[in-house]
Design an enzyme around this catalytic site. Structure first.
Site, PDB file in Angstrom:
ATOM      1  N   HIS A   7       0.832  -1.268  -0.182  1.00 49.55           N
ATOM      2  CA  HIS A   7      -0.079   0.025  -0.006  1.00 49.55           C
ATOM      3  C   HIS A   7       0.941   1.201   0.190  1.00 49.55           C
ATOM      4  O   HIS A   7       0.379   2.381  -0.655  1.00 49.55           O
ATOM      5  CB  HIS A   7      -1.066  -0.042   1.365  1.00 49.55           C
ATOM      6  CG  HIS A   7      -1.933  -1.247   1.499  1.00 49.55           C
ATOM      7  ND1 HIS A   7      -2.869  -1.181   0.486  1.00 49.55           N
ATOM      8  CD2 HIS A   7      -2.114  -1.994   2.135  1.00 49.55           C
ATOM      9  CE1 HIS A   7      -3.652  -2.469   0.935  1.00 49.55           C
ATOM     10  NE2 HIS A   7      -2.964  -2.817   1.884  1.00 49.55           N
ATOM     11  N   THR A   9      -6.356   5.008   6.238  1.00 46.00           N
ATOM     12  CA  THR A   9      -6.632   3.698   5.556  1.00 46.00           C
ATOM     13  C   THR A   9      -7.559   2.691   6.598  1.00 46.00           C
ATOM     14  O   THR A   9      -7.559   3.053   7.780  1.00 46.00           O
ATOM     15  CB  THR A   9      -5.356   2.950   5.622  1.00 46.00           C
ATOM     16  OG1 THR A   9      -4.596   2.591   6.935  1.00 46.00           O
ATOM     17  CG2 THR A   9      -4.333   3.625   4.627  1.00 46.00           C
TER      18      THR A   9
END
Ligand SMILES: *[C@@H]1O[C@H](CO)[C@@H](O)[C@H](O)[C@H]1NC(C)=O
Ligand SMILES: *[C@@H]1O[C@H](CO)[C@@H](O)[C@H](O)[C@H]1NC(C)=O
Ligand SMILES: *[C@@H]1O[C@H](CO)[C@@H](O)[C@H](O)[C@H]1NC(C)=O
Ligand SMILES: *[C@@H]1O[C@H](CO)[C@@H](O)[C@H](O)[C@H]1NC(C)=O
Ligand SMILES: [Zn+2]
Length: 300
Positions: A86, A222
């Site tokens: 990510h 996130t």
């Protein structure tokens, strides 16, 4: 044909159970859940006090927030730098600590990671008056009593993230060499490399230029988007040249997709105030009064 295939794939419900991802990763062939769908994975992502946000400078509430006190930020470390699929992440031992700045207690630094655009294009998470900067660094701190971010997010003020925005400069920033040089070794998700000696001070502007910052209560950016974060976004920026900013775009997500535009879009404020550490005159005069008292005491 493409549209028909996409329709078929979505009718078959292939997205079910998919991992979260950024918008730049979503395509017909790569069915992951982009930011608009994160709330299906973690309901908190659809909640009221989310991050990042756009900071409207003419609406901020000026406050006598004092400067930060940084301890251990000068210590050089050899940490592990990882492409975790990510972002690029550096783990920290927790021996760098912040306090002051309106925080009720000490917070220790446990992680540094970055959000960036495409080849130096817009990529920050927080925006200022609608402007998106090319990159943003998050130094994640947790209250000293906790041993992990997972534990700290249970506490509505368990996490304090320092956000630094970047601007493009003509010359390279030599202090970023150990990070930039490690990137070619972590191009693929799961890759790790050992960072050359670097200190947090090398990654941020000098402390005396950090008294102006924005402050609000928000969330992790996130999933699971826990609303446990005291946010600080500094007004002063970090300078990298175009090549250094672009180096992050040479990394890869899973499935051979370029790791670019690794940011969540801004979220509604929903009535939250954003504070600005505008004036420190109060704290300066307090110091003066206290030192005058000490001097008069000593000269008695
Ligand atoms: C970072 O994590 C690795 C394991 O992934 C560990 O060996 C190392 O000690 C950690 N570094 C710090 C500074 O905590
Ligand atoms: C979070 O808090 C709950 C209830 O207070 C507790 O049961 C749980 O173990 C905590 N989780 C962590 C990771 O500390
Ligand atoms: C990258 O990896 C190579 C081979 O493992 C190693 O020799 C080199 O020192 C690494 N570079 C950095 C900056 O970590
Ligand atoms: C990066 O990961 C890939 C795939 O797991 C692996 O083949 C490669 O050796 C790794 N590279 C480094 C420098 O660790
Ligand atoms: Zn972040």
């Amino acid at each position: 044909m493409q549209i028909f295939w996409c329709l078929l794939v979505s009718m078959l419900g292939v997205t079910e159970g998919a991992d979260w991802c950024y918008k730049s990763q979503v395509s017909c062939e790569n069915k992951c859940k982009g930011p608009d769908e994160w709330k299906d994975i973690a309901s908190t992502c659809g909640s009221e006090h989310q991050s990042p946000v756009n900071i409207v400078t003419k609406r901020v509430v000026t406050n006598n927030l004092t400067p930060f006190r940084f301890q251990g930020y000068q210590h050089a470390f050899h940490s592990i730098i990882t492409n975790n699929g990510h972002t690029v992440k550096v783990n920290l031992s927790g021996d760098a600590v912040i306090d002051g700045a309106g925080l009720s207690e000490n917070y220790k630094a446990v992680e540094v990671h970055f959000h960036w655009g495409k080849n130096g294009g817009p990529g920050s998470e927080h925006t200022i008056d609608g402007e998106q900067y090319p990159m943003e660094m998050h130094i994640v701190h947790i209250k000293q009593m906790y041993s992990s971010v997972q534990e700290a997010i249970n506490d509505s003020s368990g996490v304090a993230v320092l956000g630094f925005l970047y601007e493009e400069s003509e010359s390279a920033n030599k202090k970023y060499e150990s990070i930039i040089n490690a990137l070619p070794n972590i191009t693929l998700p799961g890759n790790k490399s050992t960072l050359g000696p670097v200190s947090l001070d090398m990654l941020i502007p000098s402390h005396d230029t950090l008294m102006h910052y924005f402050r609000y209560k928000g969330s992790l950016t996130t999933p699971d988007c826990a609303e446990s974060v005291i946010w600080t976004v500094f007004e002063n920026t970090i300078k990298l040249n175009k090549m250094q900013l672009s180096a992050f775009s040479d990394l890869w997500f899973e499935n051979g997709i370029a790791m670019t535009e690794t940011f969540r879009p801004v979220q509604p404020l929903n009535g939250r105030d954003i504070f600005y550490s505008g004036s420190n005159t109060a704290s300066v005069s307090t110091v003066l009064v206290v030192s005058t008292l000490i001097i008069s005491f000593l000269t008695l």
